[in-house]
Each structure stands twice: as C-alpha cells, then as structure tokens.
Scaffold this motif. Structure first.
Motif, short mmCIF file in Angstrom:
data_model
loop_
_atom_site.label_atom_id
_atom_site.label_comp_id
_atom_site.label_asym_id
_atom_site.label_seq_id
_atom_site.Cartn_x
_atom_site.Cartn_y
_atom_site.Cartn_z
N PHE A 51 0.80 -1.23 0.00
CA PHE A 51 0.00 0.00 0.00
C PHE A 51 0.83 1.28 0.00
O PHE A 51 0.28 2.36 -0.15
N LYS A 53 3.03 1.84 -2.27
CA LYS A 53 3.51 2.05 -3.64
C LYS A 53 2.57 2.98 -4.42
O LYS A 53 1.41 3.11 -4.09
N LEU A 57 -2.04 3.56 -14.44
CA LEU A 57 -2.81 2.73 -15.37
C LEU A 57 -1.91 2.29 -16.52
O LEU A 57 -1.24 3.11 -17.13
N ASN A 116 -5.60 -6.18 -11.03
CA ASN A 116 -6.93 -6.00 -11.64
C ASN A 116 -6.87 -5.95 -13.16
O ASN A 116 -7.40 -5.05 -13.79
N THR A 142 -3.80 -1.97 -13.30
CA THR A 142 -3.13 -0.96 -12.49
C THR A 142 -1.75 -1.45 -12.11
O THR A 142 -1.63 -2.49 -11.46
N ILE B 2 -4.14 11.04 -11.01
CA ILE B 2 -3.91 9.60 -10.91
C ILE B 2 -5.11 8.88 -11.53
O ILE B 2 -6.25 9.18 -11.22
N VAL B 3 -4.85 7.97 -12.46
CA VAL B 3 -5.92 7.18 -13.06
C VAL B 3 -5.62 5.72 -12.75
O VAL B 3 -4.51 5.26 -12.93
N SER B 4 -6.64 5.02 -12.24
CA SER B 4 -6.40 3.64 -11.83
C SER B 4 -7.68 2.82 -11.99
O SER B 4 -8.77 3.36 -11.88
N ILE B 6 -8.35 0.20 -10.02
CA ILE B 6 -8.77 -0.41 -8.76
C ILE B 6 -9.48 0.66 -7.92
O ILE B 6 -9.44 1.84 -8.25
N GLU B 7 -10.12 0.22 -6.86
CA GLU B 7 -11.03 1.13 -6.16
C GLU B 7 -10.36 2.04 -5.16
O GLU B 7 -10.99 2.92 -4.59
N ILE B 8 -9.09 1.78 -4.91
CA ILE B 8 -8.39 2.60 -3.94
C ILE B 8 -7.09 3.07 -4.56
O ILE B 8 -6.70 2.60 -5.62
N ILE B 9 -6.45 4.00 -3.91
CA ILE B 9 -5.08 4.30 -4.29
C ILE B 9 -4.21 3.88 -3.12
O ILE B 9 -4.38 4.39 -2.02
N PRO B 10 -3.33 2.91 -3.35
CA PRO B 10 -2.54 2.40 -2.25
C PRO B 10 -1.83 3.54 -1.50
O PRO B 10 -1.23 4.41 -2.12
N GLY B 11 -1.95 3.54 -0.20
CA GLY B 11 -1.24 4.51 0.61
C GLY B 11 -1.87 5.88 0.68
O GLY B 11 -1.35 6.77 1.33
N LYS B 12 -3.00 6.08 0.00
CA LYS B 12 -3.62 7.40 0.04
C LYS B 12 -5.04 7.28 0.56
O LYS B 12 -5.70 6.26 0.38
#
Lengths: 145, 104
Positions: A51, A53, A57, A116, A142, B2-4, B6-12
């Motif tokens: 977490f 890191k 995309l 994912n 991701t 930030i575009v991702s 997954i449903e979270i942003i790791p560490g944020k």
C-alpha cells in the motif's frame, strides 16, 4: 470458373498466414520469457504490504486480421460444427500480444506488478460478407511502482 | 492526475467522492487504411493502422475524462472501465468512465 481465384486466395492465405502465425508465436514466446519478471494478477486489490507504492494505469492493445484460409476453414466448420482451431489460435495470439504490450507499458513506466487486469475483446466488423474480419483485444490494469 | 482501475489508491486516503466522470469518442477508419486492411485480410497478420487508430481514440477518450475530472476539482479517477461499441458498420465508439475523487 469462380473457383480458381477462390482457390488461389486460399492457398496464398494458407502459406502467408501460417508463416506469419508461426513467426508471431515465436516472438510472443520470446517476449513472454523476457517479461516474466512483471507479474500480472486478476485480483482486484494488491496485498496490504504494497500500500505504500504508487499506482499507474497500464494498457496494451492489438488488432489482428484473419487470413483467407482461416476465413474459409471457419466457414466450412460452420457447416459441420465443432472446434474452430483457426480462430482459437487467432484469439490466443491477440490476447497474449495485448498482455505483452501491457507488460511492456508497465516496464516503461517502472511498474513490476499489475493488478486488476481486465481483457476486453471486440470484433471490429461483425463478420459481414464484404467486411474486414479482425479482432481487437485491449488489456489494462493498475501497475504498482 | 492519478488514473487507476482499482477502487483505492494504495497509501492514500480518499477525502471526497465527486461522482462519475466519462469521456468518449467515435472514430471511423479512412479508405486508405481500409484497402490495406482488405489486403491484410487475405494474408493475415496485425493491422497496425487499426491498432494505432484505436489506441489514439482511447487516449482521447481518457483525456476527455481527465478534463472533466479536473473541471470538477478531482485529483484522481478510480475504478476506470473501458468499453467499446460499434455504432454503425465501420465506426466504433470508445467509452471510458470512472469515479472522480479527491485524495490526500
């Protein structure tokens, strides 16, 4: 007399198609072993220890065309049913190529794990008589840096 | 931004949800590429022109989505999904959507 050009196209398609396919599979296998260090997961979330890191995309896409031989052999298969090996290998090539391009993108962005991973497949023409027969595969996920 | 997907942003930590944002584009191929693709249909292999076309189109749809997210004050788009549909023969719509959020 209609049969002659059909036969010629089928033979051209078979010869060039199988050469291109063999070359493509060889290059896929080579690049797959080169990029083996980049891990892909279909799991939605990374484990909690990752977490800290950053995420980015990553994407990859490819459009692959059928050849005339595949077209004819699939049409014949359609009469008797069963496995259409000609199209199975086509889809396999497209998916693996798209995943490889996604991995390459991840490598360029400095990511070593991709979570994912989603694969989206679309046929650009819906197999109409005078249409271009091709398939697109788009892979995205991701990447964790 | 930030575009991702997954449903979270790791560490944020997500501090604010701003709803769905989307971007789309409809593209059609031009005649020259079509003729080349017709030839390729006999011999097989990758249709490089189409690959680039779809890649550019997806990039544009993503840019539009990011533009929309910026305009409502987001700094990240999560849970991004791509979707493709054919509008008519020869034209494809590329659609991308996600949830705009504010993260720390």
């Amino acid at each position: 007399m209609e049969l002659v050009p059909l036969l010629v196209l089928t033979i051209i398609g078979y010869l060039s198609g199988s050469i291109i396919e063999r070359r493509h599979f060889r290059s896929i296998r080579e690049r797959e072993s080169q990029l083996i260090g980049i891990l892909t997961f279909s799991a939605k979330l990374p484990p909690a220890e990752d977490f800290d890191k950053q995420s980015v995309l990553v994407t990859g896409n490819v459009v692959i065309s059928v050849d005339y031989f595949k077209h004819i052999s699939a049409a014949l298969r359609n009469l008797i049913g069963g496995r259409v090996v000609a199209y199975e290998t086509l889809m396999d090539r497209a998916r693996r190529e798209a995943i490889l391009r996604m991995k390459t993108d991840a490598k360029e962005k400095g990511a070593s794990q991709i979570f994912n991973v989603k694969l989206e497949t679309s046929s650009i023409s819906k197999g109409g008589a005078n249409q271009i027969g091709s398939v697109e595969v788009f892979a995205y996920g991701t990447g964790l840096i | 931004m930030i575009v991702s997907n997954i449903e979270i942003i790791p560490g944020k930590r997500i501090t604010k949800h701003l709803g769905m944002v989307q971007g789309n584009t409809v593209r059609t191929k031009h005649l020259g590429r079509d003729i080349m693709a017709g030839l390729k249909n006999i011999v097989g292999g990758e249709l490089v022109g189409y690959t680039e076309l779809l890649n550019d189109a997806r990039q544009e749809a993503t840019d539009r989505m990011i533009e929309q997210a910026k305009s409502i004050g987001a700094n990240a788009v999560l849970n991004v999904r791509f979707s493709t549909s054919s509008v008519s023969a020869g034209a494809a719509e590329l659609f991308v959507y996600g949830t705009a959020v504010v993260v720390d």
